[in-house]
Design a protein around this motif. Structure first.
Motif, PDB file in Angstrom:
ATOM      1  N   LEU A  49       0.826  -1.205   0.000  1.00 55.97           N
ATOM      2  CA  LEU A  49       0.000   0.000   0.000  1.00 55.97           C
ATOM      3  C   LEU A  49       0.861   1.256   0.000  1.00 55.97           C
ATOM      4  O   LEU A  49       1.848   1.360   0.730  1.00 55.97           O
ATOM      5  CB  LEU A  49      -0.934   0.008   1.208  1.00 55.97           C
ATOM      6  N   GLY A  50       0.434   2.230  -0.791  1.00 53.75           N
ATOM      7  CA  GLY A  50       1.171   3.479  -0.873  1.00 53.75           C
ATOM      8  C   GLY A  50       0.779   4.475   0.188  1.00 53.75           C
ATOM      9  O   GLY A  50       1.552   5.383   0.514  1.00 53.75           O
ATOM     10  N   SER A  51      -0.449   4.335   0.725  1.00 53.06           N
ATOM     11  CA  SER A  51      -0.922   5.327   1.678  1.00 53.06           C
ATOM     12  C   SER A  51      -2.004   4.736   2.573  1.00 53.06           C
ATOM     13  O   SER A  51      -2.765   3.857   2.157  1.00 53.06           O
ATOM     14  CB  SER A  51      -1.476   6.556   0.946  1.00 53.06           C
ATOM     15  N   VAL A  52      -2.050   5.250   3.797  1.00 46.52           N
ATOM     16  CA  VAL A  52      -3.105   4.941   4.764  1.00 46.52           C
ATOM     17  C   VAL A  52      -3.608   6.277   5.278  1.00 46.52           C
ATOM     18  O   VAL A  52      -2.860   7.262   5.340  1.00 46.52           O
ATOM     19  CB  VAL A  52      -2.576   4.058   5.908  1.00 46.52           C
ATOM     20  N   LEU A  53      -4.891   6.337   5.626  1.00 48.15           N
ATOM     21  CA  LEU A  53      -5.422   7.573   6.184  1.00 48.15           C
ATOM     22  C   LEU A  53      -6.270   7.296   7.417  1.00 48.15           C
ATOM     23  O   LEU A  53      -6.758   6.182   7.620  1.00 48.15           O
ATOM     24  CB  LEU A  53      -6.263   8.337   5.164  1.00 48.15           C
ATOM     25  N   SER A  54      -6.427   8.337   8.206  1.00 49.40           N
ATOM     26  CA  SER A  54      -7.434   8.373   9.257  1.00 49.40           C
ATOM     27  C   SER A  54      -8.532   9.306   8.799  1.00 49.40           C
ATOM     28  O   SER A  54      -8.312  10.513   8.652  1.00 49.40           O
ATOM     29  CB  SER A  54      -6.853   8.907  10.578  1.00 49.40           C
ATOM     30  N   GLY A  55      -9.723   8.753   8.561  1.00 54.13           N
ATOM     31  CA  GLY A  55     -10.870   9.617   8.345  1.00 54.13           C
ATOM     32  C   GLY A  55     -11.245  10.284   9.659  1.00 54.13           C
ATOM     33  O   GLY A  55     -10.677   9.984  10.719  1.00 54.13           O
ATOM     34  N   GLY A  56     -12.207  11.198   9.623  1.00 54.39           N
ATOM     35  CA  GLY A  56     -12.631  11.878  10.839  1.00 54.39           C
ATOM     36  C   GLY A  56     -13.104  10.886  11.889  1.00 54.39           C
ATOM     37  O   GLY A  56     -13.999  10.089  11.637  1.00 54.39           O
ATOM     38  N   GLY A  57     -12.479  10.899  13.066  1.00 54.31           N
ATOM     39  CA  GLY A  57     -12.858   9.997  14.142  1.00 54.31           C
ATOM     40  C   GLY A  57     -12.184   8.648  14.087  1.00 54.31           C
ATOM     41  O   GLY A  57     -12.435   7.801  14.941  1.00 54.31           O
ATOM     42  N   SER A  58     -11.319   8.411  13.109  1.00 53.91           N
ATOM     43  CA  SER A  58     -10.571   7.156  13.036  1.00 53.91           C
ATOM     44  C   SER A  58      -9.306   7.317  13.860  1.00 53.91           C
ATOM     45  O   SER A  58      -8.306   7.867  13.390  1.00 53.91           O
ATOM     46  CB  SER A  58     -10.243   6.823  11.578  1.00 53.91           C
ATOM     47  N   VAL A  59      -9.345   6.842  15.089  1.00 51.70           N
ATOM     48  CA  VAL A  59      -8.290   7.144  16.051  1.00 51.70           C
ATOM     49  C   VAL A  59      -7.829   5.876  16.757  1.00 51.70           C
ATOM     50  O   VAL A  59      -8.601   4.929  16.931  1.00 51.70           O
ATOM     51  CB  VAL A  59      -8.776   8.165  17.099  1.00 51.70           C
ATOM     52  N   PRO A  60      -6.571   5.843  17.188  1.00 50.40           N
ATOM     53  CA  PRO A  60      -6.106   4.719  18.001  1.00 50.40           C
ATOM     54  C   PRO A  60      -6.627   4.852  19.426  1.00 50.40           C
ATOM     55  O   PRO A  60      -7.079   5.925  19.837  1.00 50.40           O
ATOM     56  CB  PRO A  60      -4.588   4.865  17.948  1.00 50.40           C
ATOM     57  N   GLU A  61      -6.560   3.765  20.168  1.00 49.75           N
ATOM     58  CA  GLU A  61      -6.959   3.785  21.572  1.00 49.75           C
ATOM     59  C   GLU A  61      -5.760   3.463  22.448  1.00 49.75           C
ATOM     60  O   GLU A  61      -5.057   2.490  22.195  1.00 49.75           O
ATOM     61  CB  GLU A  61      -8.090   2.780  21.816  1.00 49.75           C
ATOM     62  N   PRO A  62      -5.540   4.268  23.500  1.00 52.74           N
ATOM     63  CA  PRO A  62      -6.267   5.500  23.805  1.00 52.74           C
ATOM     64  C   PRO A  62      -5.905   6.612  22.822  1.00 52.74           C
ATOM     65  O   PRO A  62      -4.835   6.576  22.208  1.00 52.74           O
ATOM     66  CB  PRO A  62      -5.777   5.843  25.215  1.00 52.74           C
ATOM     67  N   ASN A  63      -6.801   7.569  22.682  1.00 56.31           N
ATOM     68  CA  ASN A  63      -6.577   8.674  21.756  1.00 56.31           C
ATOM     69  C   ASN A  63      -5.653   9.686  22.424  1.00 56.31           C
ATOM     70  O   ASN A  63      -6.096  10.617  23.102  1.00 56.31           O
ATOM     71  CB  ASN A  63      -7.910   9.319  21.371  1.00 56.31           C
TER      72      ASN A  63
END
Length: 584
Positions: A49-63
């Protein structure tokens, strides 16, 4: 060492060498951007994969900032385990600060920054955002929005700097702050000029709708901000989900290849918007027809958050069948790889954690507070009520937005749509008022206005819109205040004390009928985490200097209403009172 791994060689030579070593699958992988919730480290390695994104609210835990850096480094190490070791680009919507991250500094949304008329300030903000984004390892920001908003019904009005292209043009200074002189190593973060083109001018302000203009009109009104972005060397441009005269821009070869790439000479990455393939022919699923149309139109990186595996398979078949030429695949890869080399990702792929301590730092919050104060637009000030004098006074503060960080910040904060409540760290407007009023003042707060009486010297009602984003915020009908806000203001007025209305909103609202009953009126826009900047203007610590970046309608019957169209507004574009003189 292979030639592409040698940092002493020119970027173009490194790109040529790497391209010559890549298989078709590796090239298609580079053109694929997957959502982090729909992929993992094993996928990054297996599918190149060339790229990964976080859409709005796509967050790791804990944030938390460190968790973001750990997540980024894990995905980047997965990319480095591929045979050619090509690092990923990680993208995020840091549209008014690193807003997905709890504890980050959240700046005013763009409409408020447009009210400042201060491109130098906006450049400083871009640099601060870059430092905070860098602290989490991320090198690609899907900002700024350069749409020219022509109708406040549009749910993305607050993402626009203003209704005339002159404001988005000068506010491209944000790109210079974010990237520095050019796309480069940290703390440079690659900017994205979006959404190309015309998304602020759709009929009825319909998000993802149709912009119906002649080409000459489109170029005059909506192209100048992108020309300014190109002059600043913007690294990427995102395509609009809207259409131009009935044709979705995601499949518009003339606009993307003929105009943007060939005529204007853009050499960076053209990236699609979220599931943009689905928009080309209005279907729920993409097929080879949509993939072929998008890639041949000139899109280089395709944001396919959930169905990225399907995209890879379909594009492979389109290339093998000759419907997408290898020259187009190589062009896309050349653009993507060039930016990765320019960012120094091959030499320093992992997070520089020295920037972690800058996330939500006092320095950045002070800058945000300054921006909030500069964005306040005083629209009414009867009998010189403002600025309020600190000291031994009784002040009543009411309204849903008075003590609510989430409402102050609006959409694109912690989650895609945003939400009311104590969602992140910051100072509410109420807290700012308490501090500005001073220790000798009595400040009483009740959200609904209960307890107000004639003993108070002044009442401040902080009312407005609950958070929203994109088409969820489109307002095709009524654009007035909510009934609960009107009831709160009425309760304050019944007490017979002067009332200051502070409107927290992403756009002008229909308030003309209520305005005569308000003694003072301030448009606070969506100020972000530093609500004390609002109080700085209310109490005169900072002079009022904000000017309207949009025309304020007398009623929704006038919409669309814009500067120079012959209609008589409630407040014209550029209007704003100076508290020392009461004159605009």
């Amino acid at each position: 060492m292979m030639r592409y791994q040698d940092p002493a060689l020119p970027v173009a030579e490194r790109v040529d060498d790497l391209l010559a070593r890549m298989s078709l699958d590796e090239k298609i992988g580079q053109m694929t951007q997957a959502e982090r919730l729909e992929s993992d480290e094993a996928d990054v390695t297996a599918y190149r994969l060339g790229s990964v994104l976080s859409g709005g609210g796509s967050v790791p835990e804990p944030n938390a900032p460190k968790t973001w850096a750990d997540m980024y480094d894990g995905l980047q190490r997965a990319a480095l385990r591929t045979p050619l070791g090509i690092p990923i680009l990680y993208g995020v919507d840091a549209v008014h600060g690193h807003g997905n991250v709890v504890g980050a500094t959240v700046f005013p949304h763009n409409i408020g920054l447009g009210a400042t008329r201060d491109p130098g300030l906006v450049r400083e903000i871009g640099a601060a955002v870059a430092r905070e984004v860098t602290g989490t390892g991320i090198t690609w920001n899907f900002a700024p929005c350069l749409g020219v908003v022509r109708n406040p019904r549009w749910g993305r009005t607050y993402e626009s700097f203003g209704e005339l292209s002159e404001l988005p043009v000068v506010m491209t200074s944000y790109i210079a702050g974010l990237q520095g002189p050019r796309v480069g190593p940290p703390p440079s973060v690659m900017a994205t000029a979006k959404h190309y083109i015309g998304d602020g001018g759709t009929d009825d302000g319909d998000d993802q709708g149709d912009t119906r203009l002649s080409e000459a009109e489109l170029r005059v009104l909506h192209l100048p901000p992108f020309l300014a972005a190109l002059r600043l060397g913007v690294g990427s441009i995102m395509i609009s989900l809207s259409a131009w005269n009935g044709v979705k821009v995601h499949g518009h070869r003339y606009l993307i290849t003929d105009v943007l790439k060939n005529e204007l000479g853009f050499t960076g990455i053209v990236v699609s918007d979220w599931n943009g393939l689905d928009e080309i022919f209005g279907r729920d699923e993409f097929t080879g027809e949509e993939v072929r149309a998008a890639i041949n139109a000139g899109i280089d990186m395709v944001m396919v958050p959930e169905r990225w595996r399907q995209f890879i398979d379909v594009l492979r078949e389109e290339v093998k069948a000759g419907r997408v030429p290898m020259s187009r695949i190589d062009d896309a890869n050349r653009r993507i790889l060039t930016k990765k080399f320019e960012q120094g990702l091959f030499e320093h792929p992992l997070t520089d954690r020295s920037y972690l301590e800058l996330i939500g730092s006092d320095e950045h919050r002070a800058l945000a507070r300054r921006a909030v104060a500069a964005s306040q637009v005083v629209l009414k000030n009867e009998a010189g009520l403002l600025p309020l004098a600190p000291g031994a006074r009784r002040i009543f503060v009411a309204g849903r937005a008075a003590d609510d960080i989430g409402m102050q910040c609006g959409g694109w904060t912690i989650s895609w749509q945003g939400s009311p409540g104590a969602i992140t760290d910051g100072t509410t407007i109420l807290e700012g008022v308490r501090a500005a009023a001073g220790p000798d003042a009595t400040v009483v707060h009740d959200a609904g206005g209960a307890g107000i009486d004639s003993s108070f010297d002044v009442a401040i009602a902080v009312v407005g819109e609950e958070p929203y984003a994109e088409d969820e915020g489109d307002l095709p009908g009524d654009m007035g205040l909510e009934a609960c806000d009107l009831e709160t203001i009425a309760r304050l007025r019944e007490a017979g004390v002067p009332v200051v209305v502070v409107l927290v909103s992403g756009r002008p609202l229909d308030i003309a009928a209520e305005l005569p009953g308000w003694d003072a009126f301030v448009a606070a826009w969506l100020p972000g985490t530093e609500g004390d900047g609002v109080a700085d203007v209310l109490f005169g610590a900072v002079p009022a200097s904000g000017r309207l970046p949009v025309t304020w309608m007398r009623s929704t019957d006038q919409l669309p209403i814009n500067d120079g169209d012959g209609q008589v507004p409630l407040f014209p574009y550029g209007y704003g009172l100076s508290l020392d003189s009461g004159e605009s």
